[in-house]
Write a protein that holds these residues in place. Sequence first.
Motif, mmCIF file in Angstrom:
data_model
loop_
_atom_site.group_PDB
_atom_site.id
_atom_site.type_symbol
_atom_site.label_atom_id
_atom_site.label_comp_id
_atom_site.label_asym_id
_atom_site.label_seq_id
_atom_site.Cartn_x
_atom_site.Cartn_y
_atom_site.Cartn_z
ATOM 1 N N VAL A 27 0.388 -4.303 -6.802
ATOM 2 C CA VAL A 27 0.477 -5.764 -6.833
ATOM 3 C C VAL A 27 1.679 -6.143 -7.675
ATOM 4 O O VAL A 27 1.846 -5.662 -8.803
ATOM 5 N N THR A 28 2.536 -7.003 -7.125
ATOM 6 C CA THR A 28 3.647 -7.549 -7.899
ATOM 7 C C THR A 28 3.519 -9.060 -7.942
ATOM 8 O O THR A 28 3.027 -9.695 -6.997
ATOM 9 N N VAL A 29 3.967 -9.647 -9.053
ATOM 10 C CA VAL A 29 3.883 -11.089 -9.232
ATOM 11 C C VAL A 29 4.994 -11.527 -10.178
ATOM 12 O O VAL A 29 5.363 -10.801 -11.101
ATOM 13 N N GLN A 30 5.548 -12.696 -9.922
ATOM 14 C CA GLN A 30 6.539 -13.285 -10.827
ATOM 15 C C GLN A 30 5.806 -14.158 -11.845
ATOM 16 O O GLN A 30 5.011 -15.024 -11.481
ATOM 17 N N GLU A 86 0.839 -1.191 0.000
ATOM 18 C CA GLU A 86 0.000 0.000 0.000
ATOM 19 C C GLU A 86 0.871 1.236 0.000
ATOM 20 O O GLU A 86 1.776 1.378 0.818
ATOM 21 N N GLU A 87 0.616 2.116 -0.940
ATOM 22 C CA GLU A 87 1.287 3.409 -0.986
ATOM 23 C C GLU A 87 0.254 4.492 -0.684
ATOM 24 O O GLU A 87 -0.899 4.184 -0.390
ATOM 25 N N ASP A 88 0.640 5.740 -0.771
ATOM 26 C CA ASP A 88 -0.243 6.825 -0.331
ATOM 27 C C ASP A 88 -1.625 6.770 -0.969
ATOM 28 O O ASP A 88 -2.635 6.770 -0.283
ATOM 29 N N GLU A 122 -0.147 -1.123 -10.704
ATOM 30 C CA GLU A 122 -0.600 -0.136 -9.739
ATOM 31 C C GLU A 122 -2.113 0.035 -9.831
ATOM 32 O O GLU A 122 -2.676 0.114 -10.926
ATOM 33 N N ILE A 123 -2.762 0.102 -8.680
ATOM 34 C CA ILE A 123 -4.215 0.257 -8.616
ATOM 35 C C ILE A 123 -4.532 1.486 -7.769
ATOM 36 O O ILE A 123 -4.449 1.442 -6.533
ATOM 37 N N PRO A 124 -4.874 2.598 -8.390
ATOM 38 C CA PRO A 124 -5.235 3.792 -7.614
ATOM 39 C C PRO A 124 -6.430 3.507 -6.707
ATOM 40 O O PRO A 124 -7.369 2.800 -7.096
#
Length: 673
Positions: free
Chosen positions: A582-585, A575-577, A637-639
């Motif tokens: 989401v990151t995935v390999q 979570e950012e501001d 990234e999901i705003p």
Amino acid sequence: MRYQDAVAVYQKNPKKETLQEQCNLLIAEMTLKEKIHMLSGHPIAQIQKDMIKTGRNYNVHALPAGGCKRLGIPPILFTDGPRGVVMGNSTCFPVSMLRASTFDTELEYRFGKAVAEEAIAQGANYYAGICINLVRNPRWGRTQETYGEDPYLLGEFGAALTKSVQEEGMIACPKHFALNSIEDLRFYVDVHCDDRTLYEVYLPHFKKCIDAGALSIMGAYNRYDEFYCCSNKKLLTDILRKEWGFDGFVMSDFVWGCRDTEQCLRAGLDVEMMFTMQYSAGKIKKCLKKGSIDERHIDRAVRNILGVLIRQIPKIKPRSMDTVGSMEHRGLALEIAEKGMVLLENNGVLPLSKDAKVLVAGPYADDVNVGDHGSSRVYDKNVVTPYQGIRKVFANASLAEGDVAVICVGSNREKEGEYFANTKYSMTEKPKNVGGDRERLRLSSEEVALIKKIKKQGKKVVVVLYSGCAIIVEEWKEYADAILMNYYSGCEGGTALANLLCGNKNFSGKLPFTVAKAEEDYPSIIGVGEKPYVIEYGYYHGYTKLDKENKEPAYPFGYGLSYTSFEMTKQKLQEEDDRFVVTVQVKNTGGRDGVEVVQVYAGSQGAAGGEDRPMKLLKGFQRVELGTGEEKEVRIEIPKEELKFWTPNGWVLDEAYTFYVGSNCRETRIVCS
């Protein structure tokens, strides 16, 4: 004071206040007659010339609206074209639904650049090919013109196309605003839905295009809550301008979009197209005389138009006619078709050996079948049919015999598309072969019989489906060794098909809609009662409806096979501001280079007041190219704005969400709750 003077002042000081000042100065110079002339289309002379020269009566050249010669104000010069420019003999690209299947907005951006070049070369400054109406039911006849069933996907593609064409100086026009998801009833239907459904399901994609800078928008034919969309104050003023801050102009859908002079002007419709009917000088002056409107309504519309013309038209740079139908654009059409066709089934028969004896069969085996013949028709003279494309790759291809059969079946312009038959609506009375909404989602009995017959002859069967959207496969699926969605794949569709069948290219397309097992799994498309026929648009449709009802689709939203395999591991959420990341390999675990589309869905886990929520909604996606054995980290990234739900008190974030990542809406893993 002339138009070029206003442009020069604005370019020196490009502020909102300067623009308004210059618009007002121009309006002060105009007579009432000139202002009224600005508010409608005037294409009759052009159409008459085109009919004499070409026999075509729609958009051979740009269709003019407005303008003022005395003051040097240029007209709006309209071109249609969800699958390419309608004017002249332009490049026929794959339809919008195929392009959505690429899940590649950068590719859609490039499509927009090509379309803008061809439009400008042929004299247009206004592009109305951004169709973003949502597919409730795949029977809707114009599914081919739009991007599927999901509001997020519609918005991402619509915004990409809006940005790209406007960067070239064109005026972009998303359409049809709003709730336009039925064709046969488009002039008569009255759509009802609650505000939650309106805001969360049927409007987000339009807002995303407005946020991307769209300078125009086209109203729809249908009614919404008893009022025609082009005279609907809630849509055109309260939402579009007051809530969203839209500062462009609103154009009506053609001919029957504008029904009442007073209502349309007061509601916020600026331009009537394509002829002058309700916005004629006589009708407007009559309204002025009786006091139902006043001149400020006219000035408001003219100001909206001038504001766009001053800002945008000077950005256009001339383009050569050499760009129209160029090899570069045909190459782009081929690339899109190869990336967008979707492999639904494959028991190992594909890819085919290039020395295979291939029978190309079915009604579209050697037919030019690139979409409907309504307002989106593109007159490309050089379309590669399936047989022509396959013959280039498979030396032993034939229309008469072969060991493996490629059977081309599904829909065409007679079965689906824009609907022009002027009859009282009834599914039993509807004339044959006039497009419109599909009568059913299944193949014809003759096509099913052909598939079964060829399979019983001992041949391998590859079924190639033509359509703008879903075709139910249950009654013949067992007779097919492979099934693929070809859609209407453009001028190089036959070449793309051959390249995919032989393995020169790998399948990477994903469905932007749900293929159900039964027609009853989709919402109704039939209105009830007498004219206007009333229909209720519910909150759930497509994959959200099947999730809620716990029904298995034949093929879920986001589904598509490849000649290789992939795995996703090490899912992580941060979570950012103002966003979640989401990151995935992702690893290619098969024996061929390929492309996977990573899809991220979010589901609410804590709605205030126990409000009903969808199980999951698409909130991000990314195509990733991987060589054999290659592994990459994908970051999506999901705003937080994308996660909000509508309430009467405004948009809210729920207390908690679950994030899912996977290759389609049913094959996902939880990232974090």
